[in-house]
Motif scaffolding. Sequence first.
Motif, mmCIF file in Angstrom:
data_model
loop_
_atom_site.group_PDB
_atom_site.id
_atom_site.type_symbol
_atom_site.label_atom_id
_atom_site.label_comp_id
_atom_site.label_asym_id
_atom_site.label_seq_id
_atom_site.Cartn_x
_atom_site.Cartn_y
_atom_site.Cartn_z
ATOM 1 N N PHE A 182 -4.929 2.215 -0.435
ATOM 2 C CA PHE A 182 -3.779 1.673 -1.152
ATOM 3 C C PHE A 182 -2.511 2.056 -0.401
ATOM 4 O O PHE A 182 -1.975 3.140 -0.538
ATOM 5 C CB PHE A 182 -3.728 2.176 -2.596
ATOM 6 C CG PHE A 182 -2.759 1.390 -3.435
ATOM 7 C CD1 PHE A 182 -3.169 0.223 -4.042
ATOM 8 C CD2 PHE A 182 -1.449 1.793 -3.573
ATOM 9 C CE1 PHE A 182 -2.278 -0.537 -4.800
ATOM 10 C CE2 PHE A 182 -0.549 1.047 -4.314
ATOM 11 C CZ PHE A 182 -0.964 -0.113 -4.933
ATOM 12 N N THR A 183 -2.047 1.127 0.426
ATOM 13 C CA THR A 183 -0.875 1.362 1.259
ATOM 14 C C THR A 183 0.130 0.234 1.066
ATOM 15 O O THR A 183 -0.172 -0.801 0.446
ATOM 16 C CB THR A 183 -1.262 1.395 2.753
ATOM 17 O OG1 THR A 183 -1.762 0.098 3.118
ATOM 18 C CG2 THR A 183 -2.316 2.452 3.032
ATOM 19 N N PHE A 184 1.319 0.424 1.625
ATOM 20 C CA PHE A 184 2.312 -0.642 1.619
ATOM 21 C C PHE A 184 1.779 -1.851 2.378
ATOM 22 O O PHE A 184 2.075 -2.995 2.038
ATOM 23 C CB PHE A 184 3.622 -0.143 2.224
ATOM 24 C CG PHE A 184 4.749 -1.112 2.073
ATOM 25 C CD1 PHE A 184 5.269 -1.416 0.832
ATOM 26 C CD2 PHE A 184 5.287 -1.735 3.184
ATOM 27 C CE1 PHE A 184 6.311 -2.328 0.690
ATOM 28 C CE2 PHE A 184 6.322 -2.637 3.055
ATOM 29 C CZ PHE A 184 6.841 -2.934 1.802
ATOM 30 N N GLY A 185 0.951 -1.593 3.395
ATOM 31 C CA GLY A 185 0.347 -2.686 4.156
ATOM 32 C C GLY A 185 -0.522 -3.583 3.299
ATOM 33 O O GLY A 185 -0.594 -4.793 3.538
ATOM 34 N N LEU A 186 -1.183 -3.022 2.289
ATOM 35 C CA LEU A 186 -1.980 -3.844 1.368
ATOM 36 C C LEU A 186 -1.078 -4.850 0.658
ATOM 37 O O LEU A 186 -1.401 -6.038 0.585
ATOM 38 C CB LEU A 186 -2.707 -2.957 0.354
ATOM 39 C CG LEU A 186 -3.459 -3.684 -0.761
ATOM 40 C CD1 LEU A 186 -4.591 -4.536 -0.203
ATOM 41 C CD2 LEU A 186 -3.983 -2.680 -1.774
ATOM 42 N N TYR A 218 -6.257 0.178 -10.421
ATOM 43 C CA TYR A 218 -6.489 1.483 -11.038
ATOM 44 C C TYR A 218 -6.188 1.541 -12.533
ATOM 45 O O TYR A 218 -6.439 2.558 -13.172
ATOM 46 C CB TYR A 218 -5.657 2.557 -10.342
ATOM 47 C CG TYR A 218 -5.953 2.664 -8.874
ATOM 48 C CD1 TYR A 218 -7.216 3.029 -8.421
ATOM 49 C CD2 TYR A 218 -4.978 2.414 -7.935
ATOM 50 C CE1 TYR A 218 -7.499 3.119 -7.066
ATOM 51 C CE2 TYR A 218 -5.246 2.511 -6.578
ATOM 52 C CZ TYR A 218 -6.504 2.859 -6.162
ATOM 53 O OH TYR A 218 -6.773 2.958 -4.820
ATOM 54 N N GLY A 219 -5.622 0.491 -13.105
ATOM 55 C CA GLY A 219 -5.255 0.520 -14.510
ATOM 56 C C GLY A 219 -3.920 1.205 -14.700
ATOM 57 O O GLY A 219 -3.296 1.677 -13.770
ATOM 58 N N THR A 220 -3.500 1.250 -15.948
ATOM 59 C CA THR A 220 -2.192 1.842 -16.241
ATOM 60 C C THR A 220 -2.295 3.276 -16.719
ATOM 61 O O THR A 220 -1.301 3.967 -16.807
ATOM 62 C CB THR A 220 -1.427 1.004 -17.284
ATOM 63 O OG1 THR A 220 -2.262 0.865 -18.439
ATOM 64 C CG2 THR A 220 -1.085 -0.353 -16.739
ATOM 65 N N ASP A 221 -3.491 3.735 -17.057
ATOM 66 C CA ASP A 221 -3.688 5.153 -17.388
ATOM 67 C C ASP A 221 -5.088 5.579 -17.003
ATOM 68 O O ASP A 221 -5.952 4.748 -16.726
ATOM 69 C CB ASP A 221 -3.391 5.448 -18.867
ATOM 70 C CG ASP A 221 -4.353 4.791 -19.820
ATOM 71 O OD1 ASP A 221 -5.586 4.955 -19.660
ATOM 72 O OD2 ASP A 221 -3.898 4.131 -20.762
ATOM 73 N N LEU A 232 7.938 -4.329 -4.149
ATOM 74 C CA LEU A 232 7.657 -3.207 -5.033
ATOM 75 C C LEU A 232 6.943 -3.691 -6.291
ATOM 76 O O LEU A 232 5.956 -3.083 -6.724
ATOM 77 C CB LEU A 232 8.950 -2.480 -5.408
ATOM 78 C CG LEU A 232 8.799 -1.314 -6.377
ATOM 79 C CD1 LEU A 232 7.892 -0.240 -5.804
ATOM 80 C CD2 LEU A 232 10.162 -0.746 -6.731
ATOM 81 N N ALA A 233 7.393 -4.802 -6.871
ATOM 82 C CA ALA A 233 6.737 -5.357 -8.056
ATOM 83 C C ALA A 233 5.302 -5.767 -7.747
ATOM 84 O O ALA A 233 4.396 -5.555 -8.556
ATOM 85 C CB ALA A 233 7.532 -6.549 -8.589
ATOM 86 N N LEU A 234 5.080 -6.338 -6.557
ATOM 87 C CA LEU A 234 3.727 -6.718 -6.147
ATOM 88 C C LEU A 234 2.856 -5.480 -6.005
ATOM 89 O O LEU A 234 1.709 -5.448 -6.465
ATOM 90 C CB LEU A 234 3.760 -7.510 -4.839
ATOM 91 C CG LEU A 234 2.405 -7.905 -4.255
ATOM 92 C CD1 LEU A 234 1.613 -8.764 -5.233
ATOM 93 C CD2 LEU A 234 2.589 -8.622 -2.930
ATOM 94 N N GLN A 235 3.384 -4.442 -5.377
ATOM 95 C CA GLN A 235 2.623 -3.210 -5.208
ATOM 96 C C GLN A 235 2.278 -2.593 -6.564
ATOM 97 O O GLN A 235 1.150 -2.133 -6.778
ATOM 98 C CB GLN A 235 3.416 -2.231 -4.349
ATOM 99 C CG GLN A 235 2.593 -1.085 -3.821
ATOM 100 C CD GLN A 235 3.352 -0.260 -2.805
ATOM 101 O OE1 GLN A 235 4.578 -0.146 -2.858
ATOM 102 N NE2 GLN A 235 2.646 0.331 -1.874
ATOM 103 N N GLN A 236 3.201 -2.621 -7.506
ATOM 104 C CA GLN A 236 2.939 -2.090 -8.841
ATOM 105 C C GLN A 236 1.885 -2.924 -9.574
ATOM 106 O O GLN A 236 1.023 -2.383 -10.267
ATOM 107 C CB GLN A 236 4.231 -2.014 -9.652
ATOM 108 C CG GLN A 236 5.164 -0.948 -9.142
ATOM 109 C CD GLN A 236 6.526 -0.998 -9.798
ATOM 110 O OE1 GLN A 236 7.002 -2.046 -10.222
ATOM 111 N NE2 GLN A 236 7.178 0.152 -9.872
ATOM 112 N N ALA A 237 1.946 -4.240 -9.413
ATOM 113 C CA ALA A 237 0.950 -5.105 -10.044
ATOM 114 C C ALA A 237 -0.441 -4.853 -9.462
ATOM 115 O O ALA A 237 -1.432 -4.805 -10.203
ATOM 116 C CB ALA A 237 1.341 -6.576 -9.874
#
Length: 69
Positions: free
Chosen positions: A16-20, A59-62, A48-53
């Motif tokens: 899980f990197t910025f490159g992903l 991994y889910g939100t919790d 950033l929004a794409l990476q968060q999505a």
Amino acid sequence: MSRRFPIPRPAGDSRFTFGLALDVAQVIAAHGYPSMAAPYDGCGADLLALQQALFSLIYGTDASEGHLS
């Protein structure tokens, strides 16, 4: 029908990197959506929004959401 995501988050997951996020952004652009990658013109918020999505999907939100399939 069972889901494969989210998965448990491994410690130090090097996948899980910025490159992903950049790779996914390029695929989205190849399908005709606006480019988020180049030229850089303030698209940082979109990346950033794409990476968060992606993180939420993978991994889910919790911690309780991750499961093995």
